[in-house]
Design an enzyme around this catalytic site. Sequence first.
Site, PDB file in Angstrom:
ATOM      1  N   ASP A 132      78.089  69.022  61.587  1.00  0.00           N
ATOM      2  CA  ASP A 132      77.162  69.657  60.640  1.00  0.00           C
ATOM      3  C   ASP A 132      75.713  69.289  60.971  1.00  0.00           C
ATOM      4  OD1 ASP A 132      76.095  70.480  57.817  1.00  0.00           O
ATOM      5  OD2 ASP A 132      78.197  71.076  57.784  1.00  0.00           O
ATOM      6  N   ASP A 133      74.846  69.411  60.018  1.00  0.00           N
ATOM      7  CA  ASP A 133      73.401  69.231  60.140  1.00  0.00           C
ATOM      8  C   ASP A 133      73.034  67.868  60.757  1.00  0.00           C
ATOM      9  OD1 ASP A 133      70.714  69.412  59.734  1.00  0.00           O
ATOM     10  OD2 ASP A 133      70.810  69.682  57.561  1.00  0.00           O
ATOM     11  N   ASP A 147      78.819  74.035  47.568  1.00  0.00           N
ATOM     12  CA  ASP A 147      78.701  72.615  47.916  1.00  0.00           C
ATOM     13  C   ASP A 147      79.462  71.752  46.921  1.00  0.00           C
ATOM     14  OD1 ASP A 147      77.293  72.793  50.232  1.00  0.00           O
ATOM     15  OD2 ASP A 147      75.326  72.428  49.339  1.00  0.00           O
ATOM     16  N   TRP A 162      73.121  76.707  42.413  1.00  0.00           N
ATOM     17  CA  TRP A 162      73.705  75.757  43.351  1.00  0.00           C
ATOM     18  C   TRP A 162      74.865  75.014  42.664  1.00  0.00           C
ATOM     19  CZ3 TRP A 162      73.967  70.304  43.433  1.00  0.00           C
ATOM     20  CH2 TRP A 162      74.496  69.779  44.624  1.00  0.00           C
ATOM     21  N   CYS A 196      77.157  80.312  55.287  1.00  0.00           N
ATOM     22  CA  CYS A 196      76.894  79.248  54.322  1.00  0.00           C
ATOM     23  C   CYS A 196      75.465  79.460  53.836  1.00  0.00           C
ATOM     24  CB  CYS A 196      77.029  77.904  55.035  1.00  0.00           C
ATOM     25  SG  CYS A 196      76.650  76.485  53.996  1.00  0.00           S
ATOM     26  N   LYS A 200      78.745  77.236  62.156  1.00  0.00           N
ATOM     27  CA  LYS A 200      78.480  77.320  60.714  1.00  0.00           C
ATOM     28  C   LYS A 200      77.011  77.710  60.564  1.00  0.00           C
ATOM     29  CE  LYS A 200      78.484  74.436  56.535  1.00  0.00           C
ATOM     30  NZ  LYS A 200      78.681  73.081  56.014  1.00  0.00           N
ATOM     31  N   TRP A 201      76.769  78.895  60.024  1.00  0.00           N
ATOM     32  CA  TRP A 201      75.405  79.467  59.919  1.00  0.00           C
ATOM     33  C   TRP A 201      74.914  79.233  58.492  1.00  0.00           C
ATOM     34  CZ3 TRP A 201      73.537  83.993  63.198  1.00  0.00           C
ATOM     35  CH2 TRP A 201      72.316  84.491  62.760  1.00  0.00           C
ATOM     36  N   ASP A 202      74.000  78.284  58.341  1.00  0.00           N
ATOM     37  CA  ASP A 202      73.535  77.881  57.016  1.00  0.00           C
ATOM     38  C   ASP A 202      72.199  78.568  56.685  1.00  0.00           C
ATOM     39  OD1 ASP A 202      73.483  76.490  54.620  1.00  0.00           O
ATOM     40  OD2 ASP A 202      73.670  74.509  55.528  1.00  0.00           O
ATOM     41  N   ASN A 229      69.300  77.512  53.644  1.00  0.00           N
ATOM     42  CA  ASN A 229      69.171  76.589  52.514  1.00  0.00           C
ATOM     43  C   ASN A 229      67.990  76.794  51.584  1.00  0.00           C
ATOM     44  OD1 ASN A 229      71.425  74.669  52.528  1.00  0.00           O
ATOM     45  ND2 ASN A 229      70.770  74.305  54.625  1.00  0.00           N
ATOM     46  N   ARG A 258      63.311  72.410  49.993  1.00  0.00           N
ATOM     47  CA  ARG A 258      64.065  71.475  50.848  1.00  0.00           C
ATOM     48  C   ARG A 258      63.201  71.053  52.047  1.00  0.00           C
ATOM     49  NH1 ARG A 258      69.554  71.262  54.365  1.00  0.00           N
ATOM     50  NH2 ARG A 258      70.623  69.696  53.166  1.00  0.00           N
TER      51      ARG A 258
HETATM   52  C1  DGJ Z   1      74.115  73.019  52.821  1.00  0.00           C
HETATM   53  C2  DGJ Z   1      75.546  73.295  53.092  1.00  0.00           C
HETATM   54  O1  DGJ Z   1      76.116  73.975  52.002  1.00  0.00           O
HETATM   55  C3  DGJ Z   1      76.273  72.001  53.382  1.00  0.00           C
HETATM   56  O2  DGJ Z   1      77.631  72.246  53.586  1.00  0.00           O
HETATM   57  C4  DGJ Z   1      75.653  71.344  54.577  1.00  0.00           C
HETATM   58  O3  DGJ Z   1      75.891  72.113  55.721  1.00  0.00           O
HETATM   59  C5  DGJ Z   1      74.171  71.147  54.353  1.00  0.00           C
HETATM   60  N1  DGJ Z   1      73.520  72.359  53.956  1.00  0.00           N
HETATM   61  C6  DGJ Z   1      73.501  70.609  55.585  1.00  0.00           C
HETATM   62  O4  DGJ Z   1      72.155  70.551  55.456  1.00  0.00           O
END
Ligand code: DGJ
Length: 725
Positions: free
Chosen positions: A362-363, A544, A195, A522, A472-474, A476, A439
């Site tokens: 965003d989120d 990020d 990360w 993403c 934006k398809w995240d 995490n 997370r």
């Molecule tokens: C991780 C992404 O890399 C960020 O840009 C942002 O969208 C966050 N997640 C939101 O939870």
Amino acid sequence: MSVFYCEKTRTFYLNGKNISYVMQVNFENYVEHLYYGKSIACDDLSYTMHEYGCHSAMNSLPGKDNTSGYHNFQPELSFYGTGDFREPTVEVLNPNGDRLTELLYDSHEILTEKPPINGMPSLSGGETLVLHLKDKVTGFCADLYYTVYDDAPVVARRIVYKNCSDSVIRLNRAYSFVLPIPETKYEAMTLHGGWAKERTPERTPLHHGVFSIDSKRTSSSAAINPFMAVMTSGATESSGEVYGVSLVYSSSYVLKAVMDADSRVYLTGGINDFDFSWKLEVGEILETPEVVLAYSANGIGDMSRAYHDAFREHIINKRFVKAARPIVINNWEGTYFDFNGEKLKRIADGVVGTGVDTFVLDDGWFGKRNDESTGLGDWYVNEKKMGESLDSVIAYINSLGMKFGLWFEPEMISEDSDIFRAHPEYAIGAANRPRTYARHQYVMDITRPEVRDYIVNSLNSLLKKHNIEYVKWDYNRYVTESWSLGREADRQSEFAHRYALGLYELCERIIEANPTVFFEGCASGGARFDPAMLHYFPQIWTSDDTDAEERTRIQYGTSMVYPLSAMSCHISDIPNHQTGRKISMATRATVAHLGATGYELDASKFTDEDRIRVKSEVEEYKVSADLILNGDFYRIDSPFETNRFTVCIASKDKEYAELIAYRRIGSVNNEIVRIKAAGLDPEKRYYVKELEKELCGSTLMNVGWTPKYPGGDFTCIKYHIKAVK
Ligand code: DGJ
């Protein structure tokens, strides 16, 4: 002609841009690799075959004494158990428990169009050679696909395994390729990270034995990219032979560079065979992911440009790859979870008149999400938090002349969500163990059709209902407890590959149902930055870490394989939220302009002066935009090895170029280092605005000049280099 077959010698010649690939069916019907490298004539290369006496293998062929054994033949596919001790390309478990295969030439086809892979992204292309190999004892088959290109020195390869026997078999390994390369001293370069420090180049001398990288994360991952370059020792950006391997795959993979006892070197890999086994019923096939091999006779730079061209021309969505990219204002670092409709509108107001054309929310807009712990999977708008409807926010943004974009994390589910309460079984997890959190969230079991349907229906109905023009398809977190309720015990080791297939189906069904929507990828920054994802997402959030100094390294490493247009790069606030560093806006903008650019800050705080500055940055970006989308990228000074980050982008017609010279740490008694342009026409004359000079391309590339960096740390200059008519 790209594929040529010589019947007399049973030799296949593949001729692409600057490269040839040659193989021959030998006396044993084994397909022997003969050559891959710089273009050569279609000569008979039989004299190079299974060089008797040169190698130390002691086995003969099965049933034939005193012959050369399989180990002596350079493979297009290696199989195990009959005298070949190299890494097998495939391992088959037969019903009687033996693991033996002898895959020999059966027939071939030359197809006029490259066929797609069922359910997985792959390069488009023309003439394609398919070699059909068969095991005479069991009937098991392998089809080897090869495509070369006129516009890039790459070979696209893959293997399809077919159970043509009369009983169920199991594949314990099913790689996509093996590639022997000439014997010499090599180094491997890979891109490791994590990360906020994605894709750091690392070089390792190859040694006898196996040099291997892999992912066990059900994701291509930030830990190590599914890419490897093997190059002659000491290769530089512009010298040395380089063999690149890039896997078009987003799940657990393995890539290996092996030097065997005879010092022969070969590259191999594909789906990770750790925690993998695939049951093939009679008549079933397993298609493996594609690998894109790039060859350069002139260093790492040409390999990178080969990938940039191949991916731009043949894998990234044609609708968007060459189109002007949205210039985004994203609210994440500006607000994190703390926003409502009013606050979002004020951020949008902040960029009015600057040329920023897309607002991305965003989120935090859905379910009951006010922090990381809730709501994933509940894809309905939190109007209570917003204080108004999503439509009214979108209408306002549209009235300012901007498009509206929305963040999703489709593959995820929070424990504290309505969907988890209703369907806990949608989350991946073993029946008899607690799930591992990351997370505060779990991953949806997208290997199951009903879970995919839920996600597709949720997203598609939202995208239909609202005027959303950007997604934006995240993603995490990585998968743990790889076990699916929907599958029998003896198919659980298919999980990681089935996850990839589920992901590609999701992308396909959502993106095809919304053909005008622009999708950005993403994954906690750039943790799933691979060519398969690029097929769906023309750009991917690179990291990020938005600090310009850190970004010089992250973007430099990413450019080894991926084109600038694939890298999403935002200008963020200072002190930087990740490093606390303060870097001037001019430098932040210049570094963020080396990709698909945007802003990631609270623009409601902009003064008129800020707006004027942003407007001129956006105008400056528009001058570079065509180079970012279509240009040839040259790395000149490495931020890993020097105090500088110097890069040059030249248009294909060599009429225009930009050179970006960045210096990390200023000093009183400055080092005097010349920089040299790259990618120009040596014969053309160019005017360099910042030097106020007209010079020949050959002078700019060979003599260079000493940049006068502005004082201080983290400063840069952009040189505009334009051909003179
Ligand atoms: C991780 C992404 O890399 C960020 O840009 C942002 O969208 C966050 N997640 C939101 O939870």
